[in-house]
Design a protein around this motif. Structure first.
Motif, PDB file in Angstrom:
ATOM      1  N   GLN A  23     -20.258  -7.040  -3.874  1.00  0.00           N
ATOM      2  CA  GLN A  23     -21.101  -6.226  -4.881  1.00  0.00           C
ATOM      3  C   GLN A  23     -20.097  -6.273  -6.177  1.00  0.00           C
ATOM      4  OE1 GLN A  23     -22.346  -2.693  -3.367  1.00  0.00           O
ATOM      5  NE2 GLN A  23     -23.631  -3.543  -1.668  1.00  0.00           N
ATOM      6  N   PRO A  24     -20.852  -5.951  -7.093  1.00  0.00           N
ATOM      7  CA  PRO A  24     -20.292  -5.847  -8.498  1.00  0.00           C
ATOM      8  C   PRO A  24     -18.868  -4.782  -8.336  1.00  0.00           C
ATOM      9  CG  PRO A  24     -22.459  -5.798  -8.829  1.00  0.00           C
ATOM     10  CD  PRO A  24     -22.358  -5.655  -7.465  1.00  0.00           C
ATOM     11  N   GLY A  25     -17.563  -5.229  -8.801  1.00  0.00           N
ATOM     12  CA  GLY A  25     -16.609  -4.496  -8.967  1.00  0.00           C
ATOM     13  C   GLY A  25     -15.899  -4.468  -7.452  1.00  0.00           C
ATOM     14  N   VAL A  26     -16.299  -5.364  -6.476  1.00  0.00           N
ATOM     15  CA  VAL A  26     -15.608  -5.569  -5.270  1.00  0.00           C
ATOM     16  C   VAL A  26     -15.024  -6.791  -5.310  1.00  0.00           C
ATOM     17  CG1 VAL A  26     -15.864  -5.215  -2.941  1.00  0.00           C
ATOM     18  CG2 VAL A  26     -17.309  -3.887  -4.228  1.00  0.00           C
ATOM     19  N   ILE A  27     -13.824  -7.063  -5.088  1.00  0.00           N
ATOM     20  CA  ILE A  27     -13.281  -8.288  -4.799  1.00  0.00           C
ATOM     21  C   ILE A  27     -12.694  -8.524  -3.492  1.00  0.00           C
ATOM     22  CG2 ILE A  27     -12.307  -8.131  -7.382  1.00  0.00           C
ATOM     23  CD1 ILE A  27      -9.418  -7.346  -6.322  1.00  0.00           C
ATOM     24  N   CYS A  28     -12.265  -9.938  -3.254  1.00  0.00           N
ATOM     25  CA  CYS A  28     -11.739 -10.511  -1.794  1.00  0.00           C
ATOM     26  C   CYS A  28     -10.309  -9.750  -2.020  1.00  0.00           C
ATOM     27  CB  CYS A  28     -11.656 -11.856  -1.932  1.00  0.00           C
ATOM     28  SG  CYS A  28     -13.591 -12.538  -1.509  1.00  0.00           S
ATOM     29  N   ARG A  29     -10.083  -9.237  -0.681  1.00  0.00           N
ATOM     30  CA  ARG A  29      -8.426  -8.926  -0.457  1.00  0.00           C
ATOM     31  C   ARG A  29      -8.245  -9.317   0.791  1.00  0.00           C
ATOM     32  NH1 ARG A  29      -8.136  -2.776  -1.554  1.00  0.00           N
ATOM     33  NH2 ARG A  29     -10.179  -2.860  -0.638  1.00  0.00           N
ATOM     34  N   ASN A  30      -6.863  -9.082   1.298  1.00  0.00           N
ATOM     35  CA  ASN A  30      -6.493  -9.626   2.491  1.00  0.00           C
ATOM     36  C   ASN A  30      -6.728  -8.394   3.366  1.00  0.00           C
ATOM     37  OD1 ASN A  30      -4.138  -8.222   2.434  1.00  0.00           O
ATOM     38  ND2 ASN A  30      -3.080  -9.996   1.833  1.00  0.00           N
ATOM     39  N   TYR A  31      -6.724  -8.490   4.823  1.00  0.00           N
ATOM     40  CA  TYR A  31      -6.810  -7.045   5.509  1.00  0.00           C
ATOM     41  C   TYR A  31      -5.823  -5.975   5.383  1.00  0.00           C
ATOM     42  CZ  TYR A  31     -11.054  -8.991   8.206  1.00  0.00           C
ATOM     43  OH  TYR A  31     -11.990  -9.494   8.826  1.00  0.00           O
ATOM     44  N   GLY A  86      -4.544  -1.844   6.024  1.00  0.00           N
ATOM     45  CA  GLY A  86      -3.104  -1.362   6.132  1.00  0.00           C
ATOM     46  C   GLY A  86      -2.809  -0.827   7.449  1.00  0.00           C
ATOM     47  N   SER A  87      -3.948  -0.891   8.369  1.00  0.00           N
ATOM     48  CA  SER A  87      -3.486  -0.532   9.699  1.00  0.00           C
ATOM     49  C   SER A  87      -4.703  -0.670  10.897  1.00  0.00           C
ATOM     50  CB  SER A  87      -3.026   0.691  10.120  1.00  0.00           C
ATOM     51  OG  SER A  87      -3.986   1.826   9.877  1.00  0.00           O
ATOM     52  N   GLY A  88      -4.404  -0.805  11.885  1.00  0.00           N
ATOM     53  CA  GLY A  88      -5.487  -0.963  12.902  1.00  0.00           C
ATOM     54  C   GLY A  88      -6.388   0.108  13.066  1.00  0.00           C
ATOM     55  N   GLU A  89      -5.875   1.407  12.826  1.00  0.00           N
ATOM     56  CA  GLU A  89      -6.561   2.852  12.873  1.00  0.00           C
ATOM     57  C   GLU A  89      -7.615   2.476  11.800  1.00  0.00           C
ATOM     58  OE1 GLU A  89      -6.061   7.450  13.154  1.00  0.00           O
ATOM     59  OE2 GLU A  89      -4.203   6.158  13.052  1.00  0.00           O
ATOM     60  N   VAL A  90      -7.205   2.349  10.535  1.00  0.00           N
ATOM     61  CA  VAL A  90      -8.054   2.427   9.469  1.00  0.00           C
ATOM     62  C   VAL A  90      -9.031   1.468   9.419  1.00  0.00           C
ATOM     63  CG1 VAL A  90      -8.132   2.188   6.824  1.00  0.00           C
ATOM     64  CG2 VAL A  90      -6.178   3.538   7.799  1.00  0.00           C
ATOM     65  N   LEU A  91      -8.580   0.301  10.094  1.00  0.00           N
ATOM     66  CA  LEU A  91      -9.647  -0.895  10.172  1.00  0.00           C
ATOM     67  C   LEU A  91     -10.828  -0.450  11.037  1.00  0.00           C
ATOM     68  CD1 LEU A  91     -10.574  -3.800  10.077  1.00  0.00           C
ATOM     69  CD2 LEU A  91      -8.773  -4.643  11.845  1.00  0.00           C
ATOM     70  N   CYS A  92     -10.468  -0.013  12.251  1.00  0.00           N
ATOM     71  CA  CYS A  92     -11.563   0.301  13.193  1.00  0.00           C
ATOM     72  C   CYS A  92     -12.347   1.539  12.875  1.00  0.00           C
ATOM     73  CB  CYS A  92     -10.927   0.910  14.588  1.00  0.00           C
ATOM     74  SG  CYS A  92     -10.670  -0.772  15.849  1.00  0.00           S
ATOM     75  N   ASN A  93     -11.685   2.579  12.021  1.00  0.00           N
ATOM     76  CA  ASN A  93     -12.471   3.497  11.648  1.00  0.00           C
ATOM     77  C   ASN A  93     -13.406   3.518  10.690  1.00  0.00           C
ATOM     78  OD1 ASN A  93     -11.329   5.133  13.581  1.00  0.00           O
ATOM     79  ND2 ASN A  93      -9.774   6.158  12.380  1.00  0.00           N
TER      80      ASN A  93
END
Length: 304
Positions: free
Chosen positions: A164-172, A177-184
């Motif tokens: 979406q506008p203003g959103v860019i591709c970044r790595n995980y 930053g962590s598995g907890e933030v990823l799952c949540n």
């Protein structure tokens, strides 16, 4: 008065039991590729551990069978380029869990069949983050794909999933930053990071998940295919017949070789020719040296 109280108590008890039964009855999430309740013997192209008892139809698993994963429904996993195989495998586990697992109903809102706060095992979340750390994703600051991805169809009817506008591709790593933030965060409120190993759900371990559901609802026995059950039967049969056919051909070749060797004649030699009738008529039996002379044949010898 006592009788009225007893009746009311019984009715409330029946209502409570009915409500619990309805809440805990096996059912499937509401979706385009899912049944209302789990059933078995679907011919699944992927997620075969759920063949014996699945919430999904075959069509969605043909997309999940592709490695690396590319597209599931309207969701384009190549939003920022292809995923690595390791990261793809983690996403496939999650999709198989969500689309096909019969063991998610304890976290389902009964009226809407919407899933919420499924406790994903911390070990799975951490492995997911580790394997996808260098892969790219299109997500806003909180990493929520539900708000960061632009799902829909282009003018040709093909699904699109651009940032979406203003959103860019970044790595995980940068995004989560962590598995907890990823799952949540990646799927909004669908999952939550859990360190309770006895009650969490591991998308890569359906047998464990089945045991967790049994501990929640002992009256319902889940059904998960063992490896030897859901392995492609056709492939096994093909291998067996291929091996037997190879053994037969080898045995036939050896038998043919031995027969040819037995019938083969030595070079330069031939069997003696059978004598002709003329040759047979000229044959005479010669007397041996020990045979006495015939007197009649010797009468013309002059005597002294």
């Amino acid at each position: 008065m006592f009788g009225k109280i007893t009746v009311v108590t019984i009715l409330l008890g029946l209502f409570a039991n009915h409500g619990k039964s309805a809440l805990m009855s096996p059912s499937c999430p509401r979706g385009d590729y899912q049944k209302e309740s789990p059933s078995g013997q679907e011919h699944l192209a992927a997620c075969k551990q759920y063949t014996c008892n699945s919430c999904c139809f075959e069509n969605i698993t043909t997309q999940l069978a592709i490695m690396p994963i590319q597209q599931v429904g309207k969701l384009n996993y190549e939003q920022c380029g292809k995923l690595t195989d390791a990261c793809s495998t983690q996403h496939t586990y999650l999709q198989c869990l969500y689309q096909c697992s019969p063991n998610l109903y304890p976290w389902m809102i009964e009226s809407t069949r919407k899933l919420i706060a499924i406790p994903l095992c911390a070990s799975f979340c951490d492995q997911w983050f580790f394997t996808c750390s260098a892969d790219m994703t299109c997500a806003p600051g909180d990493g929520n794909w539900k708000t960061g991805l632009n799902k829909g169809f282009d003018a040709s009817g093909n699904p699109v999933d651009a940032c979406q506008p203003g959103v860019i591709c970044r790595n995980y790593t940068e995004t989560y930053g962590s598995g907890e933030v990823l799952c949540n965060n990646i799927w909004g409120t669908l999952f939550k990071y859990s360190t309770d190993t006895n009650n969490c759900i591991d998308p890569s371990n359906p047998t464990h998940n089945s045991e967790v559901v049994k501990s929640i609802n002992s009256s319902y026995t889940t059904s998960i295919c063992e490896t030897e059950v859901y392995t492609d039967t056709g492939m096994i049969i093909g291998i067996v017949f291929g091996v037997l056919g190879g053994i037969f051909l080898i045995a036939a070749g050896i038998a043919f070789y031995m027969r040819q060797k037995k019938n083969k004649k030595p070079a330069g030699k031939s069997a003696p020719a059978k004598p002709t009738s003329e040759e047979m008529s000229t044959l005479r039996v010669q007397p041996s040296a020990d045979t006495p002379p015939n007197t009649r044949e010797g009468s013309d010898i002059a005597e002294d």
